[in-house]
Motif scaffolding. Structure first.
Motif, PDB file in Angstrom:
ATOM      1  N   GLU A  47       0.923  -1.073   0.376  1.00 39.10           N
ATOM      2  CA  GLU A  47       0.027  -0.335   0.361  1.00 39.10           C
ATOM      3  C   GLU A  47       0.994   1.590   0.262  1.00 39.10           C
ATOM      4  O   GLU A  47       0.240   1.798  -1.271  1.00 39.10           O
ATOM      5  CB  GLU A  47      -1.021  -0.053   1.310  1.00 39.10           C
ATOM      6  CG  GLU A  47      -2.070   1.009   1.461  1.00 39.10           C
ATOM      7  CD  GLU A  47      -2.600   1.006   2.763  1.00 39.10           C
ATOM      8  OE1 GLU A  47      -3.490   2.577   2.941  1.00 39.10           O
ATOM      9  OE2 GLU A  47      -3.177  -0.098   3.245  1.00 39.10           O
ATOM     10  N   ALA A  50       1.848   1.140  -3.437  1.00 35.01           N
ATOM     11  CA  ALA A  50       1.371   2.000  -3.867  1.00 35.01           C
ATOM     12  C   ALA A  50       0.840   3.397  -4.346  1.00 35.01           C
ATOM     13  O   ALA A  50       0.747   4.472  -4.957  1.00 35.01           O
ATOM     14  CB  ALA A  50       0.434   1.516  -4.283  1.00 35.01           C
ATOM     15  N   ARG A  51       0.806   4.048  -3.115  1.00 33.77           N
ATOM     16  CA  ARG A  51       0.455   5.665  -2.554  1.00 33.77           C
ATOM     17  C   ARG A  51       1.475   6.113  -3.106  1.00 33.77           C
ATOM     18  O   ARG A  51       1.289   7.445  -3.557  1.00 33.77           O
ATOM     19  CB  ARG A  51      -0.149   5.367  -1.049  1.00 33.77           C
ATOM     20  CG  ARG A  51      -1.246   5.050  -0.406  1.00 33.77           C
ATOM     21  CD  ARG A  51      -1.772   6.075   1.080  1.00 33.77           C
ATOM     22  NE  ARG A  51      -2.894   5.184   1.080  1.00 33.77           N
ATOM     23  CZ  ARG A  51      -3.968   5.447   0.932  1.00 33.77           C
ATOM     24  NH1 ARG A  51      -4.246   6.414   0.062  1.00 33.77           N
ATOM     25  NH2 ARG A  51      -5.249   4.796   1.284  1.00 33.77           N
ATOM     26  N   LEU A  54       1.270   6.605  -7.126  1.00 36.09           N
ATOM     27  CA  LEU A  54      -0.403   6.943  -7.735  1.00 36.09           C
ATOM     28  C   LEU A  54      -0.152   9.037  -7.267  1.00 36.09           C
ATOM     29  O   LEU A  54      -0.709   9.594  -7.890  1.00 36.09           O
ATOM     30  CB  LEU A  54      -1.347   6.559  -6.886  1.00 36.09           C
ATOM     31  CG  LEU A  54      -1.585   5.402  -7.698  1.00 36.09           C
ATOM     32  CD1 LEU A  54      -3.023   4.811  -6.025  1.00 36.09           C
ATOM     33  CD2 LEU A  54      -1.722   5.169  -9.149  1.00 36.09           C
ATOM     34  N   GLY A  55       0.354   8.944  -6.305  1.00 36.26           N
ATOM     35  CA  GLY A  55       0.859   9.869  -5.484  1.00 36.26           C
ATOM     36  C   GLY A  55       1.742  11.302  -6.148  1.00 36.26           C
ATOM     37  O   GLY A  55       1.299  12.362  -6.762  1.00 36.26           O
ATOM     38  N   TRP A  59      -2.355  11.662  -8.492  1.00 35.09           N
ATOM     39  CA  TRP A  59      -3.640  11.509  -7.998  1.00 35.09           C
ATOM     40  C   TRP A  59      -4.481  11.300  -6.831  1.00 35.09           C
ATOM     41  O   TRP A  59      -3.742  11.367  -5.703  1.00 35.09           O
ATOM     42  CB  TRP A  59      -3.425   9.923  -8.339  1.00 35.09           C
ATOM     43  CG  TRP A  59      -3.903   9.278  -9.591  1.00 35.09           C
ATOM     44  CD1 TRP A  59      -3.106   9.279 -10.938  1.00 35.09           C
ATOM     45  CD2 TRP A  59      -4.788   7.819  -9.522  1.00 35.09           C
ATOM     46  NE1 TRP A  59      -3.163   8.620 -11.484  1.00 35.09           N
ATOM     47  CE2 TRP A  59      -3.715   7.934 -10.871  1.00 35.09           C
ATOM     48  CE3 TRP A  59      -5.256   7.090  -8.763  1.00 35.09           C
ATOM     49  CZ2 TRP A  59      -4.619   6.343 -11.572  1.00 35.09           C
ATOM     50  CZ3 TRP A  59      -5.785   6.028  -9.124  1.00 35.09           C
ATOM     51  CH2 TRP A  59      -5.937   5.545 -11.298  1.00 35.09           C
ATOM     52  N   LEU A  61      -6.409  11.642  -3.102  1.00 37.40           N
ATOM     53  CA  LEU A  61      -6.193  10.753  -2.533  1.00 37.40           C
ATOM     54  C   LEU A  61      -7.639   9.588  -2.397  1.00 37.40           C
ATOM     55  O   LEU A  61      -7.508   8.647  -2.004  1.00 37.40           O
ATOM     56  CB  LEU A  61      -6.795  11.289  -0.563  1.00 37.40           C
ATOM     57  CG  LEU A  61      -6.131  10.712   0.836  1.00 37.40           C
ATOM     58  CD1 LEU A  61      -5.147   9.791   0.592  1.00 37.40           C
ATOM     59  CD2 LEU A  61      -6.455  11.176   2.050  1.00 37.40           C
ATOM     60  N   GLN A  64      -6.773   7.160  -4.935  1.00 35.76           N
ATOM     61  CA  GLN A  64      -5.588   6.505  -4.249  1.00 35.76           C
ATOM     62  C   GLN A  64      -6.493   5.172  -3.719  1.00 35.76           C
ATOM     63  O   GLN A  64      -6.177   3.773  -3.852  1.00 35.76           O
ATOM     64  CB  GLN A  64      -4.602   7.462  -3.429  1.00 35.76           C
ATOM     65  CG  GLN A  64      -3.809   8.219  -4.199  1.00 35.76           C
ATOM     66  CD  GLN A  64      -2.571   8.702  -3.539  1.00 35.76           C
ATOM     67  OE1 GLN A  64      -1.887   8.093  -3.040  1.00 35.76           O
ATOM     68  NE2 GLN A  64      -2.465   9.814  -3.752  1.00 35.76           N
ATOM     69  N   ASN A  65      -7.151   5.418  -3.124  1.00 35.66           N
ATOM     70  CA  ASN A  65      -8.111   4.623  -1.470  1.00 35.66           C
ATOM     71  C   ASN A  65      -8.675   3.862  -2.498  1.00 35.66           C
ATOM     72  O   ASN A  65      -8.764   2.825  -2.183  1.00 35.66           O
ATOM     73  CB  ASN A  65      -8.439   5.424  -0.537  1.00 35.66           C
ATOM     74  CG  ASN A  65      -7.979   6.238   0.058  1.00 35.66           C
ATOM     75  OD1 ASN A  65      -7.091   5.860   0.317  1.00 35.66           O
ATOM     76  ND2 ASN A  65      -8.677   7.510   0.803  1.00 35.66           N
ATOM     77  N   SER A  67      -8.078   2.598  -5.545  1.00 40.85           N
ATOM     78  CA  SER A  67      -7.214   1.809  -6.510  1.00 40.85           C
ATOM     79  C   SER A  67      -6.699   1.142  -5.785  1.00 40.85           C
ATOM     80  O   SER A  67      -6.671  -0.126  -6.347  1.00 40.85           O
ATOM     81  CB  SER A  67      -5.850   2.919  -7.354  1.00 40.85           C
ATOM     82  OG  SER A  67      -5.130   2.261  -8.022  1.00 40.85           O
ATOM     83  N   ILE A  68      -6.245   1.638  -4.117  1.00 41.84           N
ATOM     84  CA  ILE A  68      -5.815   0.738  -3.268  1.00 41.84           C
ATOM     85  C   ILE A  68      -6.532  -0.399  -3.122  1.00 41.84           C
ATOM     86  O   ILE A  68      -6.563  -1.409  -2.906  1.00 41.84           O
ATOM     87  CB  ILE A  68      -4.850   0.763  -3.142  1.00 41.84           C
ATOM     88  CG1 ILE A  68      -4.402   1.861  -2.597  1.00 41.84           C
ATOM     89  CG2 ILE A  68      -4.739   0.002  -1.060  1.00 41.84           C
ATOM     90  CD1 ILE A  68      -3.427   3.022  -2.258  1.00 41.84           C
ATOM     91  N   LEU A 124       3.120   0.416 -12.176  1.00 36.74           N
ATOM     92  CA  LEU A 124       2.057   0.593 -10.009  1.00 36.74           C
ATOM     93  C   LEU A 124       2.009  -0.865 -10.387  1.00 36.74           C
ATOM     94  O   LEU A 124       2.279  -0.745  -9.221  1.00 36.74           O
ATOM     95  CB  LEU A 124       0.469   0.628 -10.802  1.00 36.74           C
ATOM     96  CG  LEU A 124      -0.667   0.873 -10.042  1.00 36.74           C
ATOM     97  CD1 LEU A 124      -0.338   1.611  -8.399  1.00 36.74           C
ATOM     98  CD2 LEU A 124      -2.225   1.161 -10.065  1.00 36.74           C
TER      99      LEU A 124
END
Length: 206
Positions: A47, A50-51, A54-55, A59, A61, A64-65, A67-68, A124
């Motif tokens: 995680e 990934a953040r 994406l950050g 992307w 928040l 992001q949530n 997608s995760i 990703l």
């Protein structure tokens, strides 16, 4: 396996039955592919990685949530990617930044448009340790990214190099769909037991 093909210049809703062609396609094993080594549906994503990824692509928040969360629900993804000769046509578009920092769409080949997206998803997969299989129709055995072992960087660089090559060849789509189906079928029991799914993305121009 029977596939229904249509003439590319006759894709209207009024198409007559005589315009439809049926071809028989045999499933052929891919060298080096071992169904037993398919990623487990119990894989957990990174995680934090990934953040960060994406950050870095700006992307928000909330996305992001989402997608995760999807990475947890869909532990394995398959990209079947068209690298046939028709992908060289220059009717694609991709987003570019000007010297002033303004983003705009520019014309490019279909292949360039597709590979922009594939590079993002490969990045990703590596950052999130999210098992993802990339299949180029004519580009050799599938390449799996998102498996955090000593060969991950080598696989990633191999995929990036293939995405820089020019598209060529025909469109053996049915064979790849059959092989992906067989792989998912082998994981079916575990996926059903955990309430998870496999995701198949077919990127082709027809």
């Amino acid at each position: 396996l029977w596939c229904k093909l249509q003439q590319p210049d006759q894709m209207s809703s009024f198409q007559q039955a005589s315009d439809t062609i049926y071809v028989h396609a045999e499933a052929v094993p891919v060298n080096g592919f071992n169904r037993a080594t398919a990623p487990s549906s119990s894989s957990t994503c990174n995680e934090a990685g990934a953040r960060e990824y994406l950050g870095g692509h700006k992307w928000p928040l909330g996305l992001q949530n989402t997608s995760i969360n999807n990475l947890a629900k869909i532990p394995i993804r398959f990209f079947i990617c068209d690298d046939s000769g028709s992908m060289i046509l220059s009717d694609g578009h991709k987003l570019m930044s000007t010297a002033a920092g303004v983003q705009k769409f520019v014309t490019c080949t279909r292949w360039q448009e597709l590979t922009e997206g594939l590079k993002f998803h490969a990045g990703l997969a590596r950052a999130a340790s999210a098992p993802t299989e990339f299949r180029l129709l004519n580009g050799g055995p599938p390449i799996r990214i998102g498996i955090p072992d000593e060969n991950e960087n080598a696989r990633f660089e191999l995929l990036m190099s293939k995405l820089e090559q020019s598209p060529s060849g025909e469109t053996p789509l049915c064979r790849h769909i059959r092989e992906v189906t067989d792989t998912i079928r082998a994981m079916e029991g575990q996926l059903r037991a955990t309430g998870q799914k496999a995701c198949v993305i077919i990127a082709t121009d027809g």
